[in-house]
Design an enzyme around this catalytic site. Structure first.
Site, short mmCIF file in Angstrom:
data_model
loop_
_atom_site.label_atom_id
_atom_site.label_comp_id
_atom_site.label_asym_id
_atom_site.label_seq_id
_atom_site.Cartn_x
_atom_site.Cartn_y
_atom_site.Cartn_z
N HIS A 90 -32.72 6.48 -6.73
CA HIS A 90 -33.93 7.11 -6.09
C HIS A 90 -34.16 8.42 -6.83
O HIS A 90 -35.38 8.64 -7.09
CB HIS A 90 -33.34 7.51 -4.59
CG HIS A 90 -33.58 6.47 -3.65
ND1 HIS A 90 -34.38 5.37 -3.66
CD2 HIS A 90 -32.27 6.12 -2.84
CE1 HIS A 90 -34.11 4.78 -2.66
NE2 HIS A 90 -32.82 4.78 -2.31
N HIS A 147 -26.88 3.90 -6.16
CA HIS A 147 -28.10 3.54 -5.27
C HIS A 147 -28.66 4.97 -5.00
O HIS A 147 -30.21 4.97 -5.14
CB HIS A 147 -27.68 3.38 -3.91
CG HIS A 147 -28.71 2.99 -2.95
ND1 HIS A 147 -29.28 1.86 -2.57
CD2 HIS A 147 -29.45 3.78 -1.89
CE1 HIS A 147 -30.11 2.00 -1.72
NE2 HIS A 147 -30.29 3.40 -1.19
N GLU A 148 -28.07 6.13 -4.63
CA GLU A 148 -28.84 7.55 -4.32
C GLU A 148 -29.38 8.06 -5.91
O GLU A 148 -30.49 8.55 -5.87
CB GLU A 148 -27.82 8.51 -3.66
CG GLU A 148 -27.41 8.06 -2.09
CD GLU A 148 -28.51 7.80 -1.33
OE1 GLU A 148 -29.78 8.45 -1.89
OE2 GLU A 148 -28.70 6.82 -0.70
#
Length: 247
Positions: free
Chosen positions: A39, A35-36
């Site tokens: 980004h 998820h990170e």
């Protein structure tokens, strides 16, 4: 972690319990860390190399570890990793960059959740056709169940338009700077989110030691996450179950 404890309490089998723990840790890792990274990768594609220069485009869990997010995961059922640093001033197109970076993490979680439910149904279909090894089936079933559920929970949690969550950044990307609603969320969103956390924790621990059924109805965050995850998860599970002839 309650899941792992319940496996031990029901089975009393150390082997099964270790497999359950491994499934839990691996599923959570593959839900939170990418998820990170998503980004950071999208920020890089938009012209910002901050995440890359800080060594955050890696699957190494140590560089993404956040103590508060980890404790929340253990005691609340959902958590987060250390946010990837992003400098929007480096974006080639600022508004597009802000929007695509904000939506990158939740997009990964949604795709991963759908894939998780699909693979869970596939494992059950294979086991129905050819009985799998008991331990192998248990590990795969637990892993894909937790992976799908955690990703779905992270998706619904992160689209909440409050505080530092992706939901706020998504609507902020194309909103006017003088928008009063956005200004209110910018000023008070963190406090509202903290209040929801505190209320959730209070309801959870009070209801653990006292049988007060109506308390669940004041837990706004819990009701939102539980219902969204349950009904959407049930729909995906039913869809793929029908595809494989399991229902």
């Amino acid at each position: 972690m309650n899941f792992v404890i319940s496996v031990w309490n029901v089975s009393g089998n150390i082997g099964l319990t270790m497999l359950a723990l491994l499934a839990f840790v691996l599923a959570v890792y593959l839900a939170i860390v990418p998820h990170e990274i998503a980004h950071g990768l999208v920020a890089k594609w938009n012209g910002d190399y901050t995440a890359k220069m800080n060594g955050r485009l890696t699957m190494n869990p140590i560089v993404h570890f956040d103590l508060i997010g980890f404790m929340m995961l253990l005691f609340m059922g959902f958590g987060f990793a250390k946010p990837v640093p992003v400098n929007p001033y480096n974006f080639k197109k600022p508004r597009r960059g802000l929007f695509t970076v904000a939506i990158a993490g939740v997009t990964y979680n949604l795709i991963a959740a759908v894939l998780g439910f699909f693979l869970l149904s596939l494992v059950m279909f294979i086991d129905k056709a050819v009985v799998m090894n008991y331990y192998l089936f248990g590990f795969l079933y637990w892993f894909f169940s937790i992976f799908a559920t955690v990703n779905l929970t992270l998706f619904f949690f992160n689209i909440i338009p409050l505080g530092p969550l992706d939901g706020f950044k998504i609507i902020e990307a194309y909103a006017r700077r003088d928008n009063k609603f956005i200004g209110f969320l910018r000023a008070y969103g963190n406090y509202i989110l903290i209040g929801l956390f505190v209320l959730h924790m209070a309801v959870y621990y009070v209801s653990t030691y006292a049988s007060i059924s109506w308390l669940q109805y004041v837990d706004i965050l819990g009701l939102y996450l539980d219902n969204c995850t349950y009904w959407v998860g049930l729909g995906l599970e039913s869809l793929f179950g029908m595809m494989f002839g399991l229902v």
